[in-house]
Design a protein around this motif. Structure first.
Motif, PDB file in Angstrom:
ATOM      1  N   ALA A  77    -105.849  54.332 -60.441  1.00 48.27           N
ATOM      2  CA  ALA A  77    -107.064  54.680 -61.313  1.00 48.27           C
ATOM      3  C   ALA A  77    -107.597  55.756 -60.815  1.00 48.27           C
ATOM      4  O   ALA A  77    -108.518  56.715 -61.748  1.00 48.27           O
ATOM      5  CB  ALA A  77    -107.994  53.603 -60.783  1.00 48.27           C
ATOM      6  N   GLY A  78    -107.190  56.494 -59.737  1.00 45.21           N
ATOM      7  CA  GLY A  78    -107.370  57.966 -59.167  1.00 45.21           C
ATOM      8  C   GLY A  78    -108.556  57.719 -58.128  1.00 45.21           C
ATOM      9  O   GLY A  78    -108.181  57.139 -57.124  1.00 45.21           O
ATOM     10  N   THR A  79    -109.328  58.721 -58.049  1.00 45.74           N
ATOM     11  CA  THR A  79    -110.231  59.056 -56.775  1.00 45.74           C
ATOM     12  C   THR A  79    -111.500  58.181 -56.895  1.00 45.74           C
ATOM     13  O   THR A  79    -112.261  58.364 -57.841  1.00 45.74           O
ATOM     14  CB  THR A  79    -110.299  60.537 -56.640  1.00 45.74           C
ATOM     15  OG1 THR A  79    -109.197  61.201 -56.397  1.00 45.74           O
ATOM     16  CG2 THR A  79    -111.232  60.936 -55.323  1.00 45.74           C
ATOM     17  N   GLY A  80    -111.880  57.644 -55.698  1.00 50.19           N
ATOM     18  CA  GLY A  80    -113.308  57.336 -55.807  1.00 50.19           C
ATOM     19  C   GLY A  80    -113.932  58.128 -54.676  1.00 50.19           C
ATOM     20  O   GLY A  80    -113.567  58.963 -53.866  1.00 50.19           O
ATOM     21  N   LEU A  81    -115.358  58.014 -54.716  1.00 51.06           N
ATOM     22  CA  LEU A  81    -116.147  58.719 -53.439  1.00 51.06           C
ATOM     23  C   LEU A  81    -116.839  57.907 -52.833  1.00 51.06           C
ATOM     24  O   LEU A  81    -117.568  57.127 -53.398  1.00 51.06           O
ATOM     25  CB  LEU A  81    -117.134  60.065 -54.421  1.00 51.06           C
ATOM     26  CG  LEU A  81    -116.350  61.006 -55.235  1.00 51.06           C
ATOM     27  CD1 LEU A  81    -117.406  61.955 -55.761  1.00 51.06           C
ATOM     28  CD2 LEU A  81    -115.643  61.879 -54.049  1.00 51.06           C
ATOM     29  N   GLU A  82    -116.997  58.270 -51.666  1.00 44.96           N
ATOM     30  CA  GLU A  82    -118.145  57.873 -50.630  1.00 44.96           C
ATOM     31  C   GLU A  82    -118.701  58.590 -49.864  1.00 44.96           C
ATOM     32  O   GLU A  82    -118.178  59.588 -49.352  1.00 44.96           O
ATOM     33  CB  GLU A  82    -117.183  56.621 -49.419  1.00 44.96           C
ATOM     34  CG  GLU A  82    -117.947  55.961 -48.595  1.00 44.96           C
ATOM     35  CD  GLU A  82    -117.211  55.165 -47.919  1.00 44.96           C
ATOM     36  OE1 GLU A  82    -116.346  54.524 -48.189  1.00 44.96           O
ATOM     37  OE2 GLU A  82    -117.682  55.032 -46.480  1.00 44.96           O
ATOM     38  N   VAL A  83    -120.169  58.526 -50.240  1.00 47.13           N
ATOM     39  CA  VAL A  83    -120.933  59.950 -50.041  1.00 47.13           C
ATOM     40  C   VAL A  83    -122.050  59.284 -48.953  1.00 47.13           C
ATOM     41  O   VAL A  83    -122.702  58.271 -49.293  1.00 47.13           O
ATOM     42  CB  VAL A  83    -121.647  60.341 -51.091  1.00 47.13           C
ATOM     43  CG1 VAL A  83    -122.242  61.757 -50.770  1.00 47.13           C
ATOM     44  CG2 VAL A  83    -120.564  60.822 -52.110  1.00 47.13           C
ATOM     45  N   ARG A  84    -122.271  60.158 -47.957  1.00 43.80           N
ATOM     46  CA  ARG A  84    -123.144  59.277 -47.007  1.00 43.80           C
ATOM     47  C   ARG A  84    -124.015  60.411 -46.518  1.00 43.80           C
ATOM     48  O   ARG A  84    -123.552  61.788 -46.080  1.00 43.80           O
ATOM     49  CB  ARG A  84    -122.307  58.664 -45.644  1.00 43.80           C
ATOM     50  CG  ARG A  84    -121.923  57.266 -46.150  1.00 43.80           C
ATOM     51  CD  ARG A  84    -121.186  56.880 -44.876  1.00 43.80           C
ATOM     52  NE  ARG A  84    -120.243  55.669 -45.374  1.00 43.80           N
ATOM     53  CZ  ARG A  84    -120.298  54.316 -44.863  1.00 43.80           C
ATOM     54  NH1 ARG A  84    -121.438  54.277 -44.033  1.00 43.80           N
ATOM     55  NH2 ARG A  84    -119.701  53.491 -45.127  1.00 43.80           N
ATOM     56  N   ASN A  85    -125.344  60.248 -45.985  1.00 46.27           N
ATOM     57  CA  ASN A  85    -126.049  61.291 -45.383  1.00 46.27           C
ATOM     58  C   ASN A  85    -126.071  60.998 -43.868  1.00 46.27           C
ATOM     59  O   ASN A  85    -126.178  61.982 -43.192  1.00 46.27           O
ATOM     60  CB  ASN A  85    -127.508  61.113 -45.856  1.00 46.27           C
ATOM     61  CG  ASN A  85    -128.286  59.907 -45.145  1.00 46.27           C
ATOM     62  OD1 ASN A  85    -127.675  58.606 -45.452  1.00 46.27           O
ATOM     63  ND2 ASN A  85    -129.304  59.794 -44.857  1.00 46.27           N
ATOM     64  N   LYS A  86    -125.666  59.938 -43.272  1.00 45.20           N
ATOM     65  CA  LYS A  86    -125.268  59.538 -41.875  1.00 45.20           C
ATOM     66  C   LYS A  86    -124.096  58.796 -41.943  1.00 45.20           C
ATOM     67  O   LYS A  86    -123.954  57.738 -41.671  1.00 45.20           O
ATOM     68  CB  LYS A  86    -126.389  58.790 -41.600  1.00 45.20           C
ATOM     69  CG  LYS A  86    -127.806  59.288 -41.368  1.00 45.20           C
ATOM     70  CD  LYS A  86    -128.949  58.604 -40.883  1.00 45.20           C
ATOM     71  CE  LYS A  86    -130.267  59.252 -40.870  1.00 45.20           C
ATOM     72  NZ  LYS A  86    -131.296  58.516 -40.462  1.00 45.20           N
ATOM     73  N   PRO A  87    -123.167  59.540 -41.811  1.00 41.58           N
ATOM     74  CA  PRO A  87    -121.518  59.162 -41.889  1.00 41.58           C
ATOM     75  C   PRO A  87    -121.156  58.358 -40.684  1.00 41.58           C
ATOM     76  O   PRO A  87    -120.448  57.376 -40.761  1.00 41.58           O
ATOM     77  CB  PRO A  87    -120.533  60.215 -42.065  1.00 41.58           C
ATOM     78  CG  PRO A  87    -121.473  61.369 -41.826  1.00 41.58           C
ATOM     79  CD  PRO A  87    -122.822  61.124 -42.119  1.00 41.58           C
ATOM     80  N   GLN A  88    -121.915  58.566 -39.485  1.00 45.12           N
ATOM     81  CA  GLN A  88    -121.568  57.883 -38.204  1.00 45.12           C
ATOM     82  C   GLN A  88    -122.388  56.590 -38.275  1.00 45.12           C
ATOM     83  O   GLN A  88    -122.113  55.671 -37.085  1.00 45.12           O
ATOM     84  CB  GLN A  88    -121.958  58.716 -37.014  1.00 45.12           C
ATOM     85  CG  GLN A  88    -121.209  60.367 -37.149  1.00 45.12           C
ATOM     86  CD  GLN A  88    -119.597  59.900 -37.427  1.00 45.12           C
ATOM     87  OE1 GLN A  88    -118.993  59.184 -36.710  1.00 45.12           O
ATOM     88  NE2 GLN A  88    -119.197  60.931 -38.313  1.00 45.12           N
ATOM     89  N   ALA A  89    -123.484  56.380 -38.901  1.00 46.40           N
ATOM     90  CA  ALA A  89    -124.071  54.952 -38.907  1.00 46.40           C
ATOM     91  C   ALA A  89    -123.173  53.701 -39.274  1.00 46.40           C
ATOM     92  O   ALA A  89    -122.299  53.677 -39.743  1.00 46.40           O
ATOM     93  CB  ALA A  89    -125.278  55.057 -40.002  1.00 46.40           C
TER      94      ALA A  89
END
Length: 172
Positions: free
Chosen positions: A54-66
């Motif tokens: 299906a291709g690429t998904g995106l996971e976007v976070r302002n606090k990636p370590q939370a």
């Protein structure tokens, strides 16, 4: 920042004038790259997710370590339209509506999330752990992104879908 409809429409146009039907991996990658850059410009962490054919998904976070997510926002980058539709029906608009493949399902939803987060009060942004997930295969039931989306959503207190309502106002 004051909202400019003209700026919004011009930012929406390249997302609409692009063939990105389900499994049209090249087009979906353009959407993913475009959306990723918008979040990188905000200083957010962007993780590209391999969703198989299906291709690429995106996971976007302002606090990636939370270890938790206060608010998760979900949207999809694929459309139901075959290759050639964007050239045949590029984005247009009148005084009431915008038209084109994927304009309401769901490119305007993806862009509206960016606009909301750009203007979110910095105090609220600092207090919340926010995650935005964009998958490439919702139109076929999220077959290749379901496991990933569930693994993220299990840590979320609230999950919102950014898809526009139907023409009659009913929720999707």
């Amino acid at each position: 920042m004051s909202f400019s409809l003209n700026n919004y429409l011009e930012e929406l146009r390249p997302l609409i004038n692009l063939d990105c039907g389900t499994l049209t991996v090249d087009g979906i990658d353009v959407v993913a790259t475009t959306m990723a850059q918008k979040y990188l410009d905000l200083g957010w962490n962007v993780k590209r997710i391999d969703c198989d054919i299906a291709g690429t998904g995106l996971e976007v976070r302002n606090k990636p370590q939370a270890d938790h997510i206060d608010v998760m926002l979900i949207g999809h980058m694929d459309t139901v339209f075959p290759v050639g539709t964007a050239a045949a029906r590029p984005m247009t608009h009148d005084n009431e509506r915008a038209y084109g493949p994927g304009v309401s399902d769901m490119k305007s939803g993806l862009l509206s999330v960016v606009y909301a987060l750009r203007d979110l009060d910095p105090t609220a942004l600092d207090a919340l752990s926010i995650c935005v997930c964009m998958n490439p295969d919702e139109e076929i039931g999220s077959l290749h992104s379901e496991t990933w989306l569930k693994s993220v959503a299990v840590n979320a207190k609230h999950v919102l879908v950014a898809e526009a309502a139907r023409a009659d106002g009913s929720l999707v």
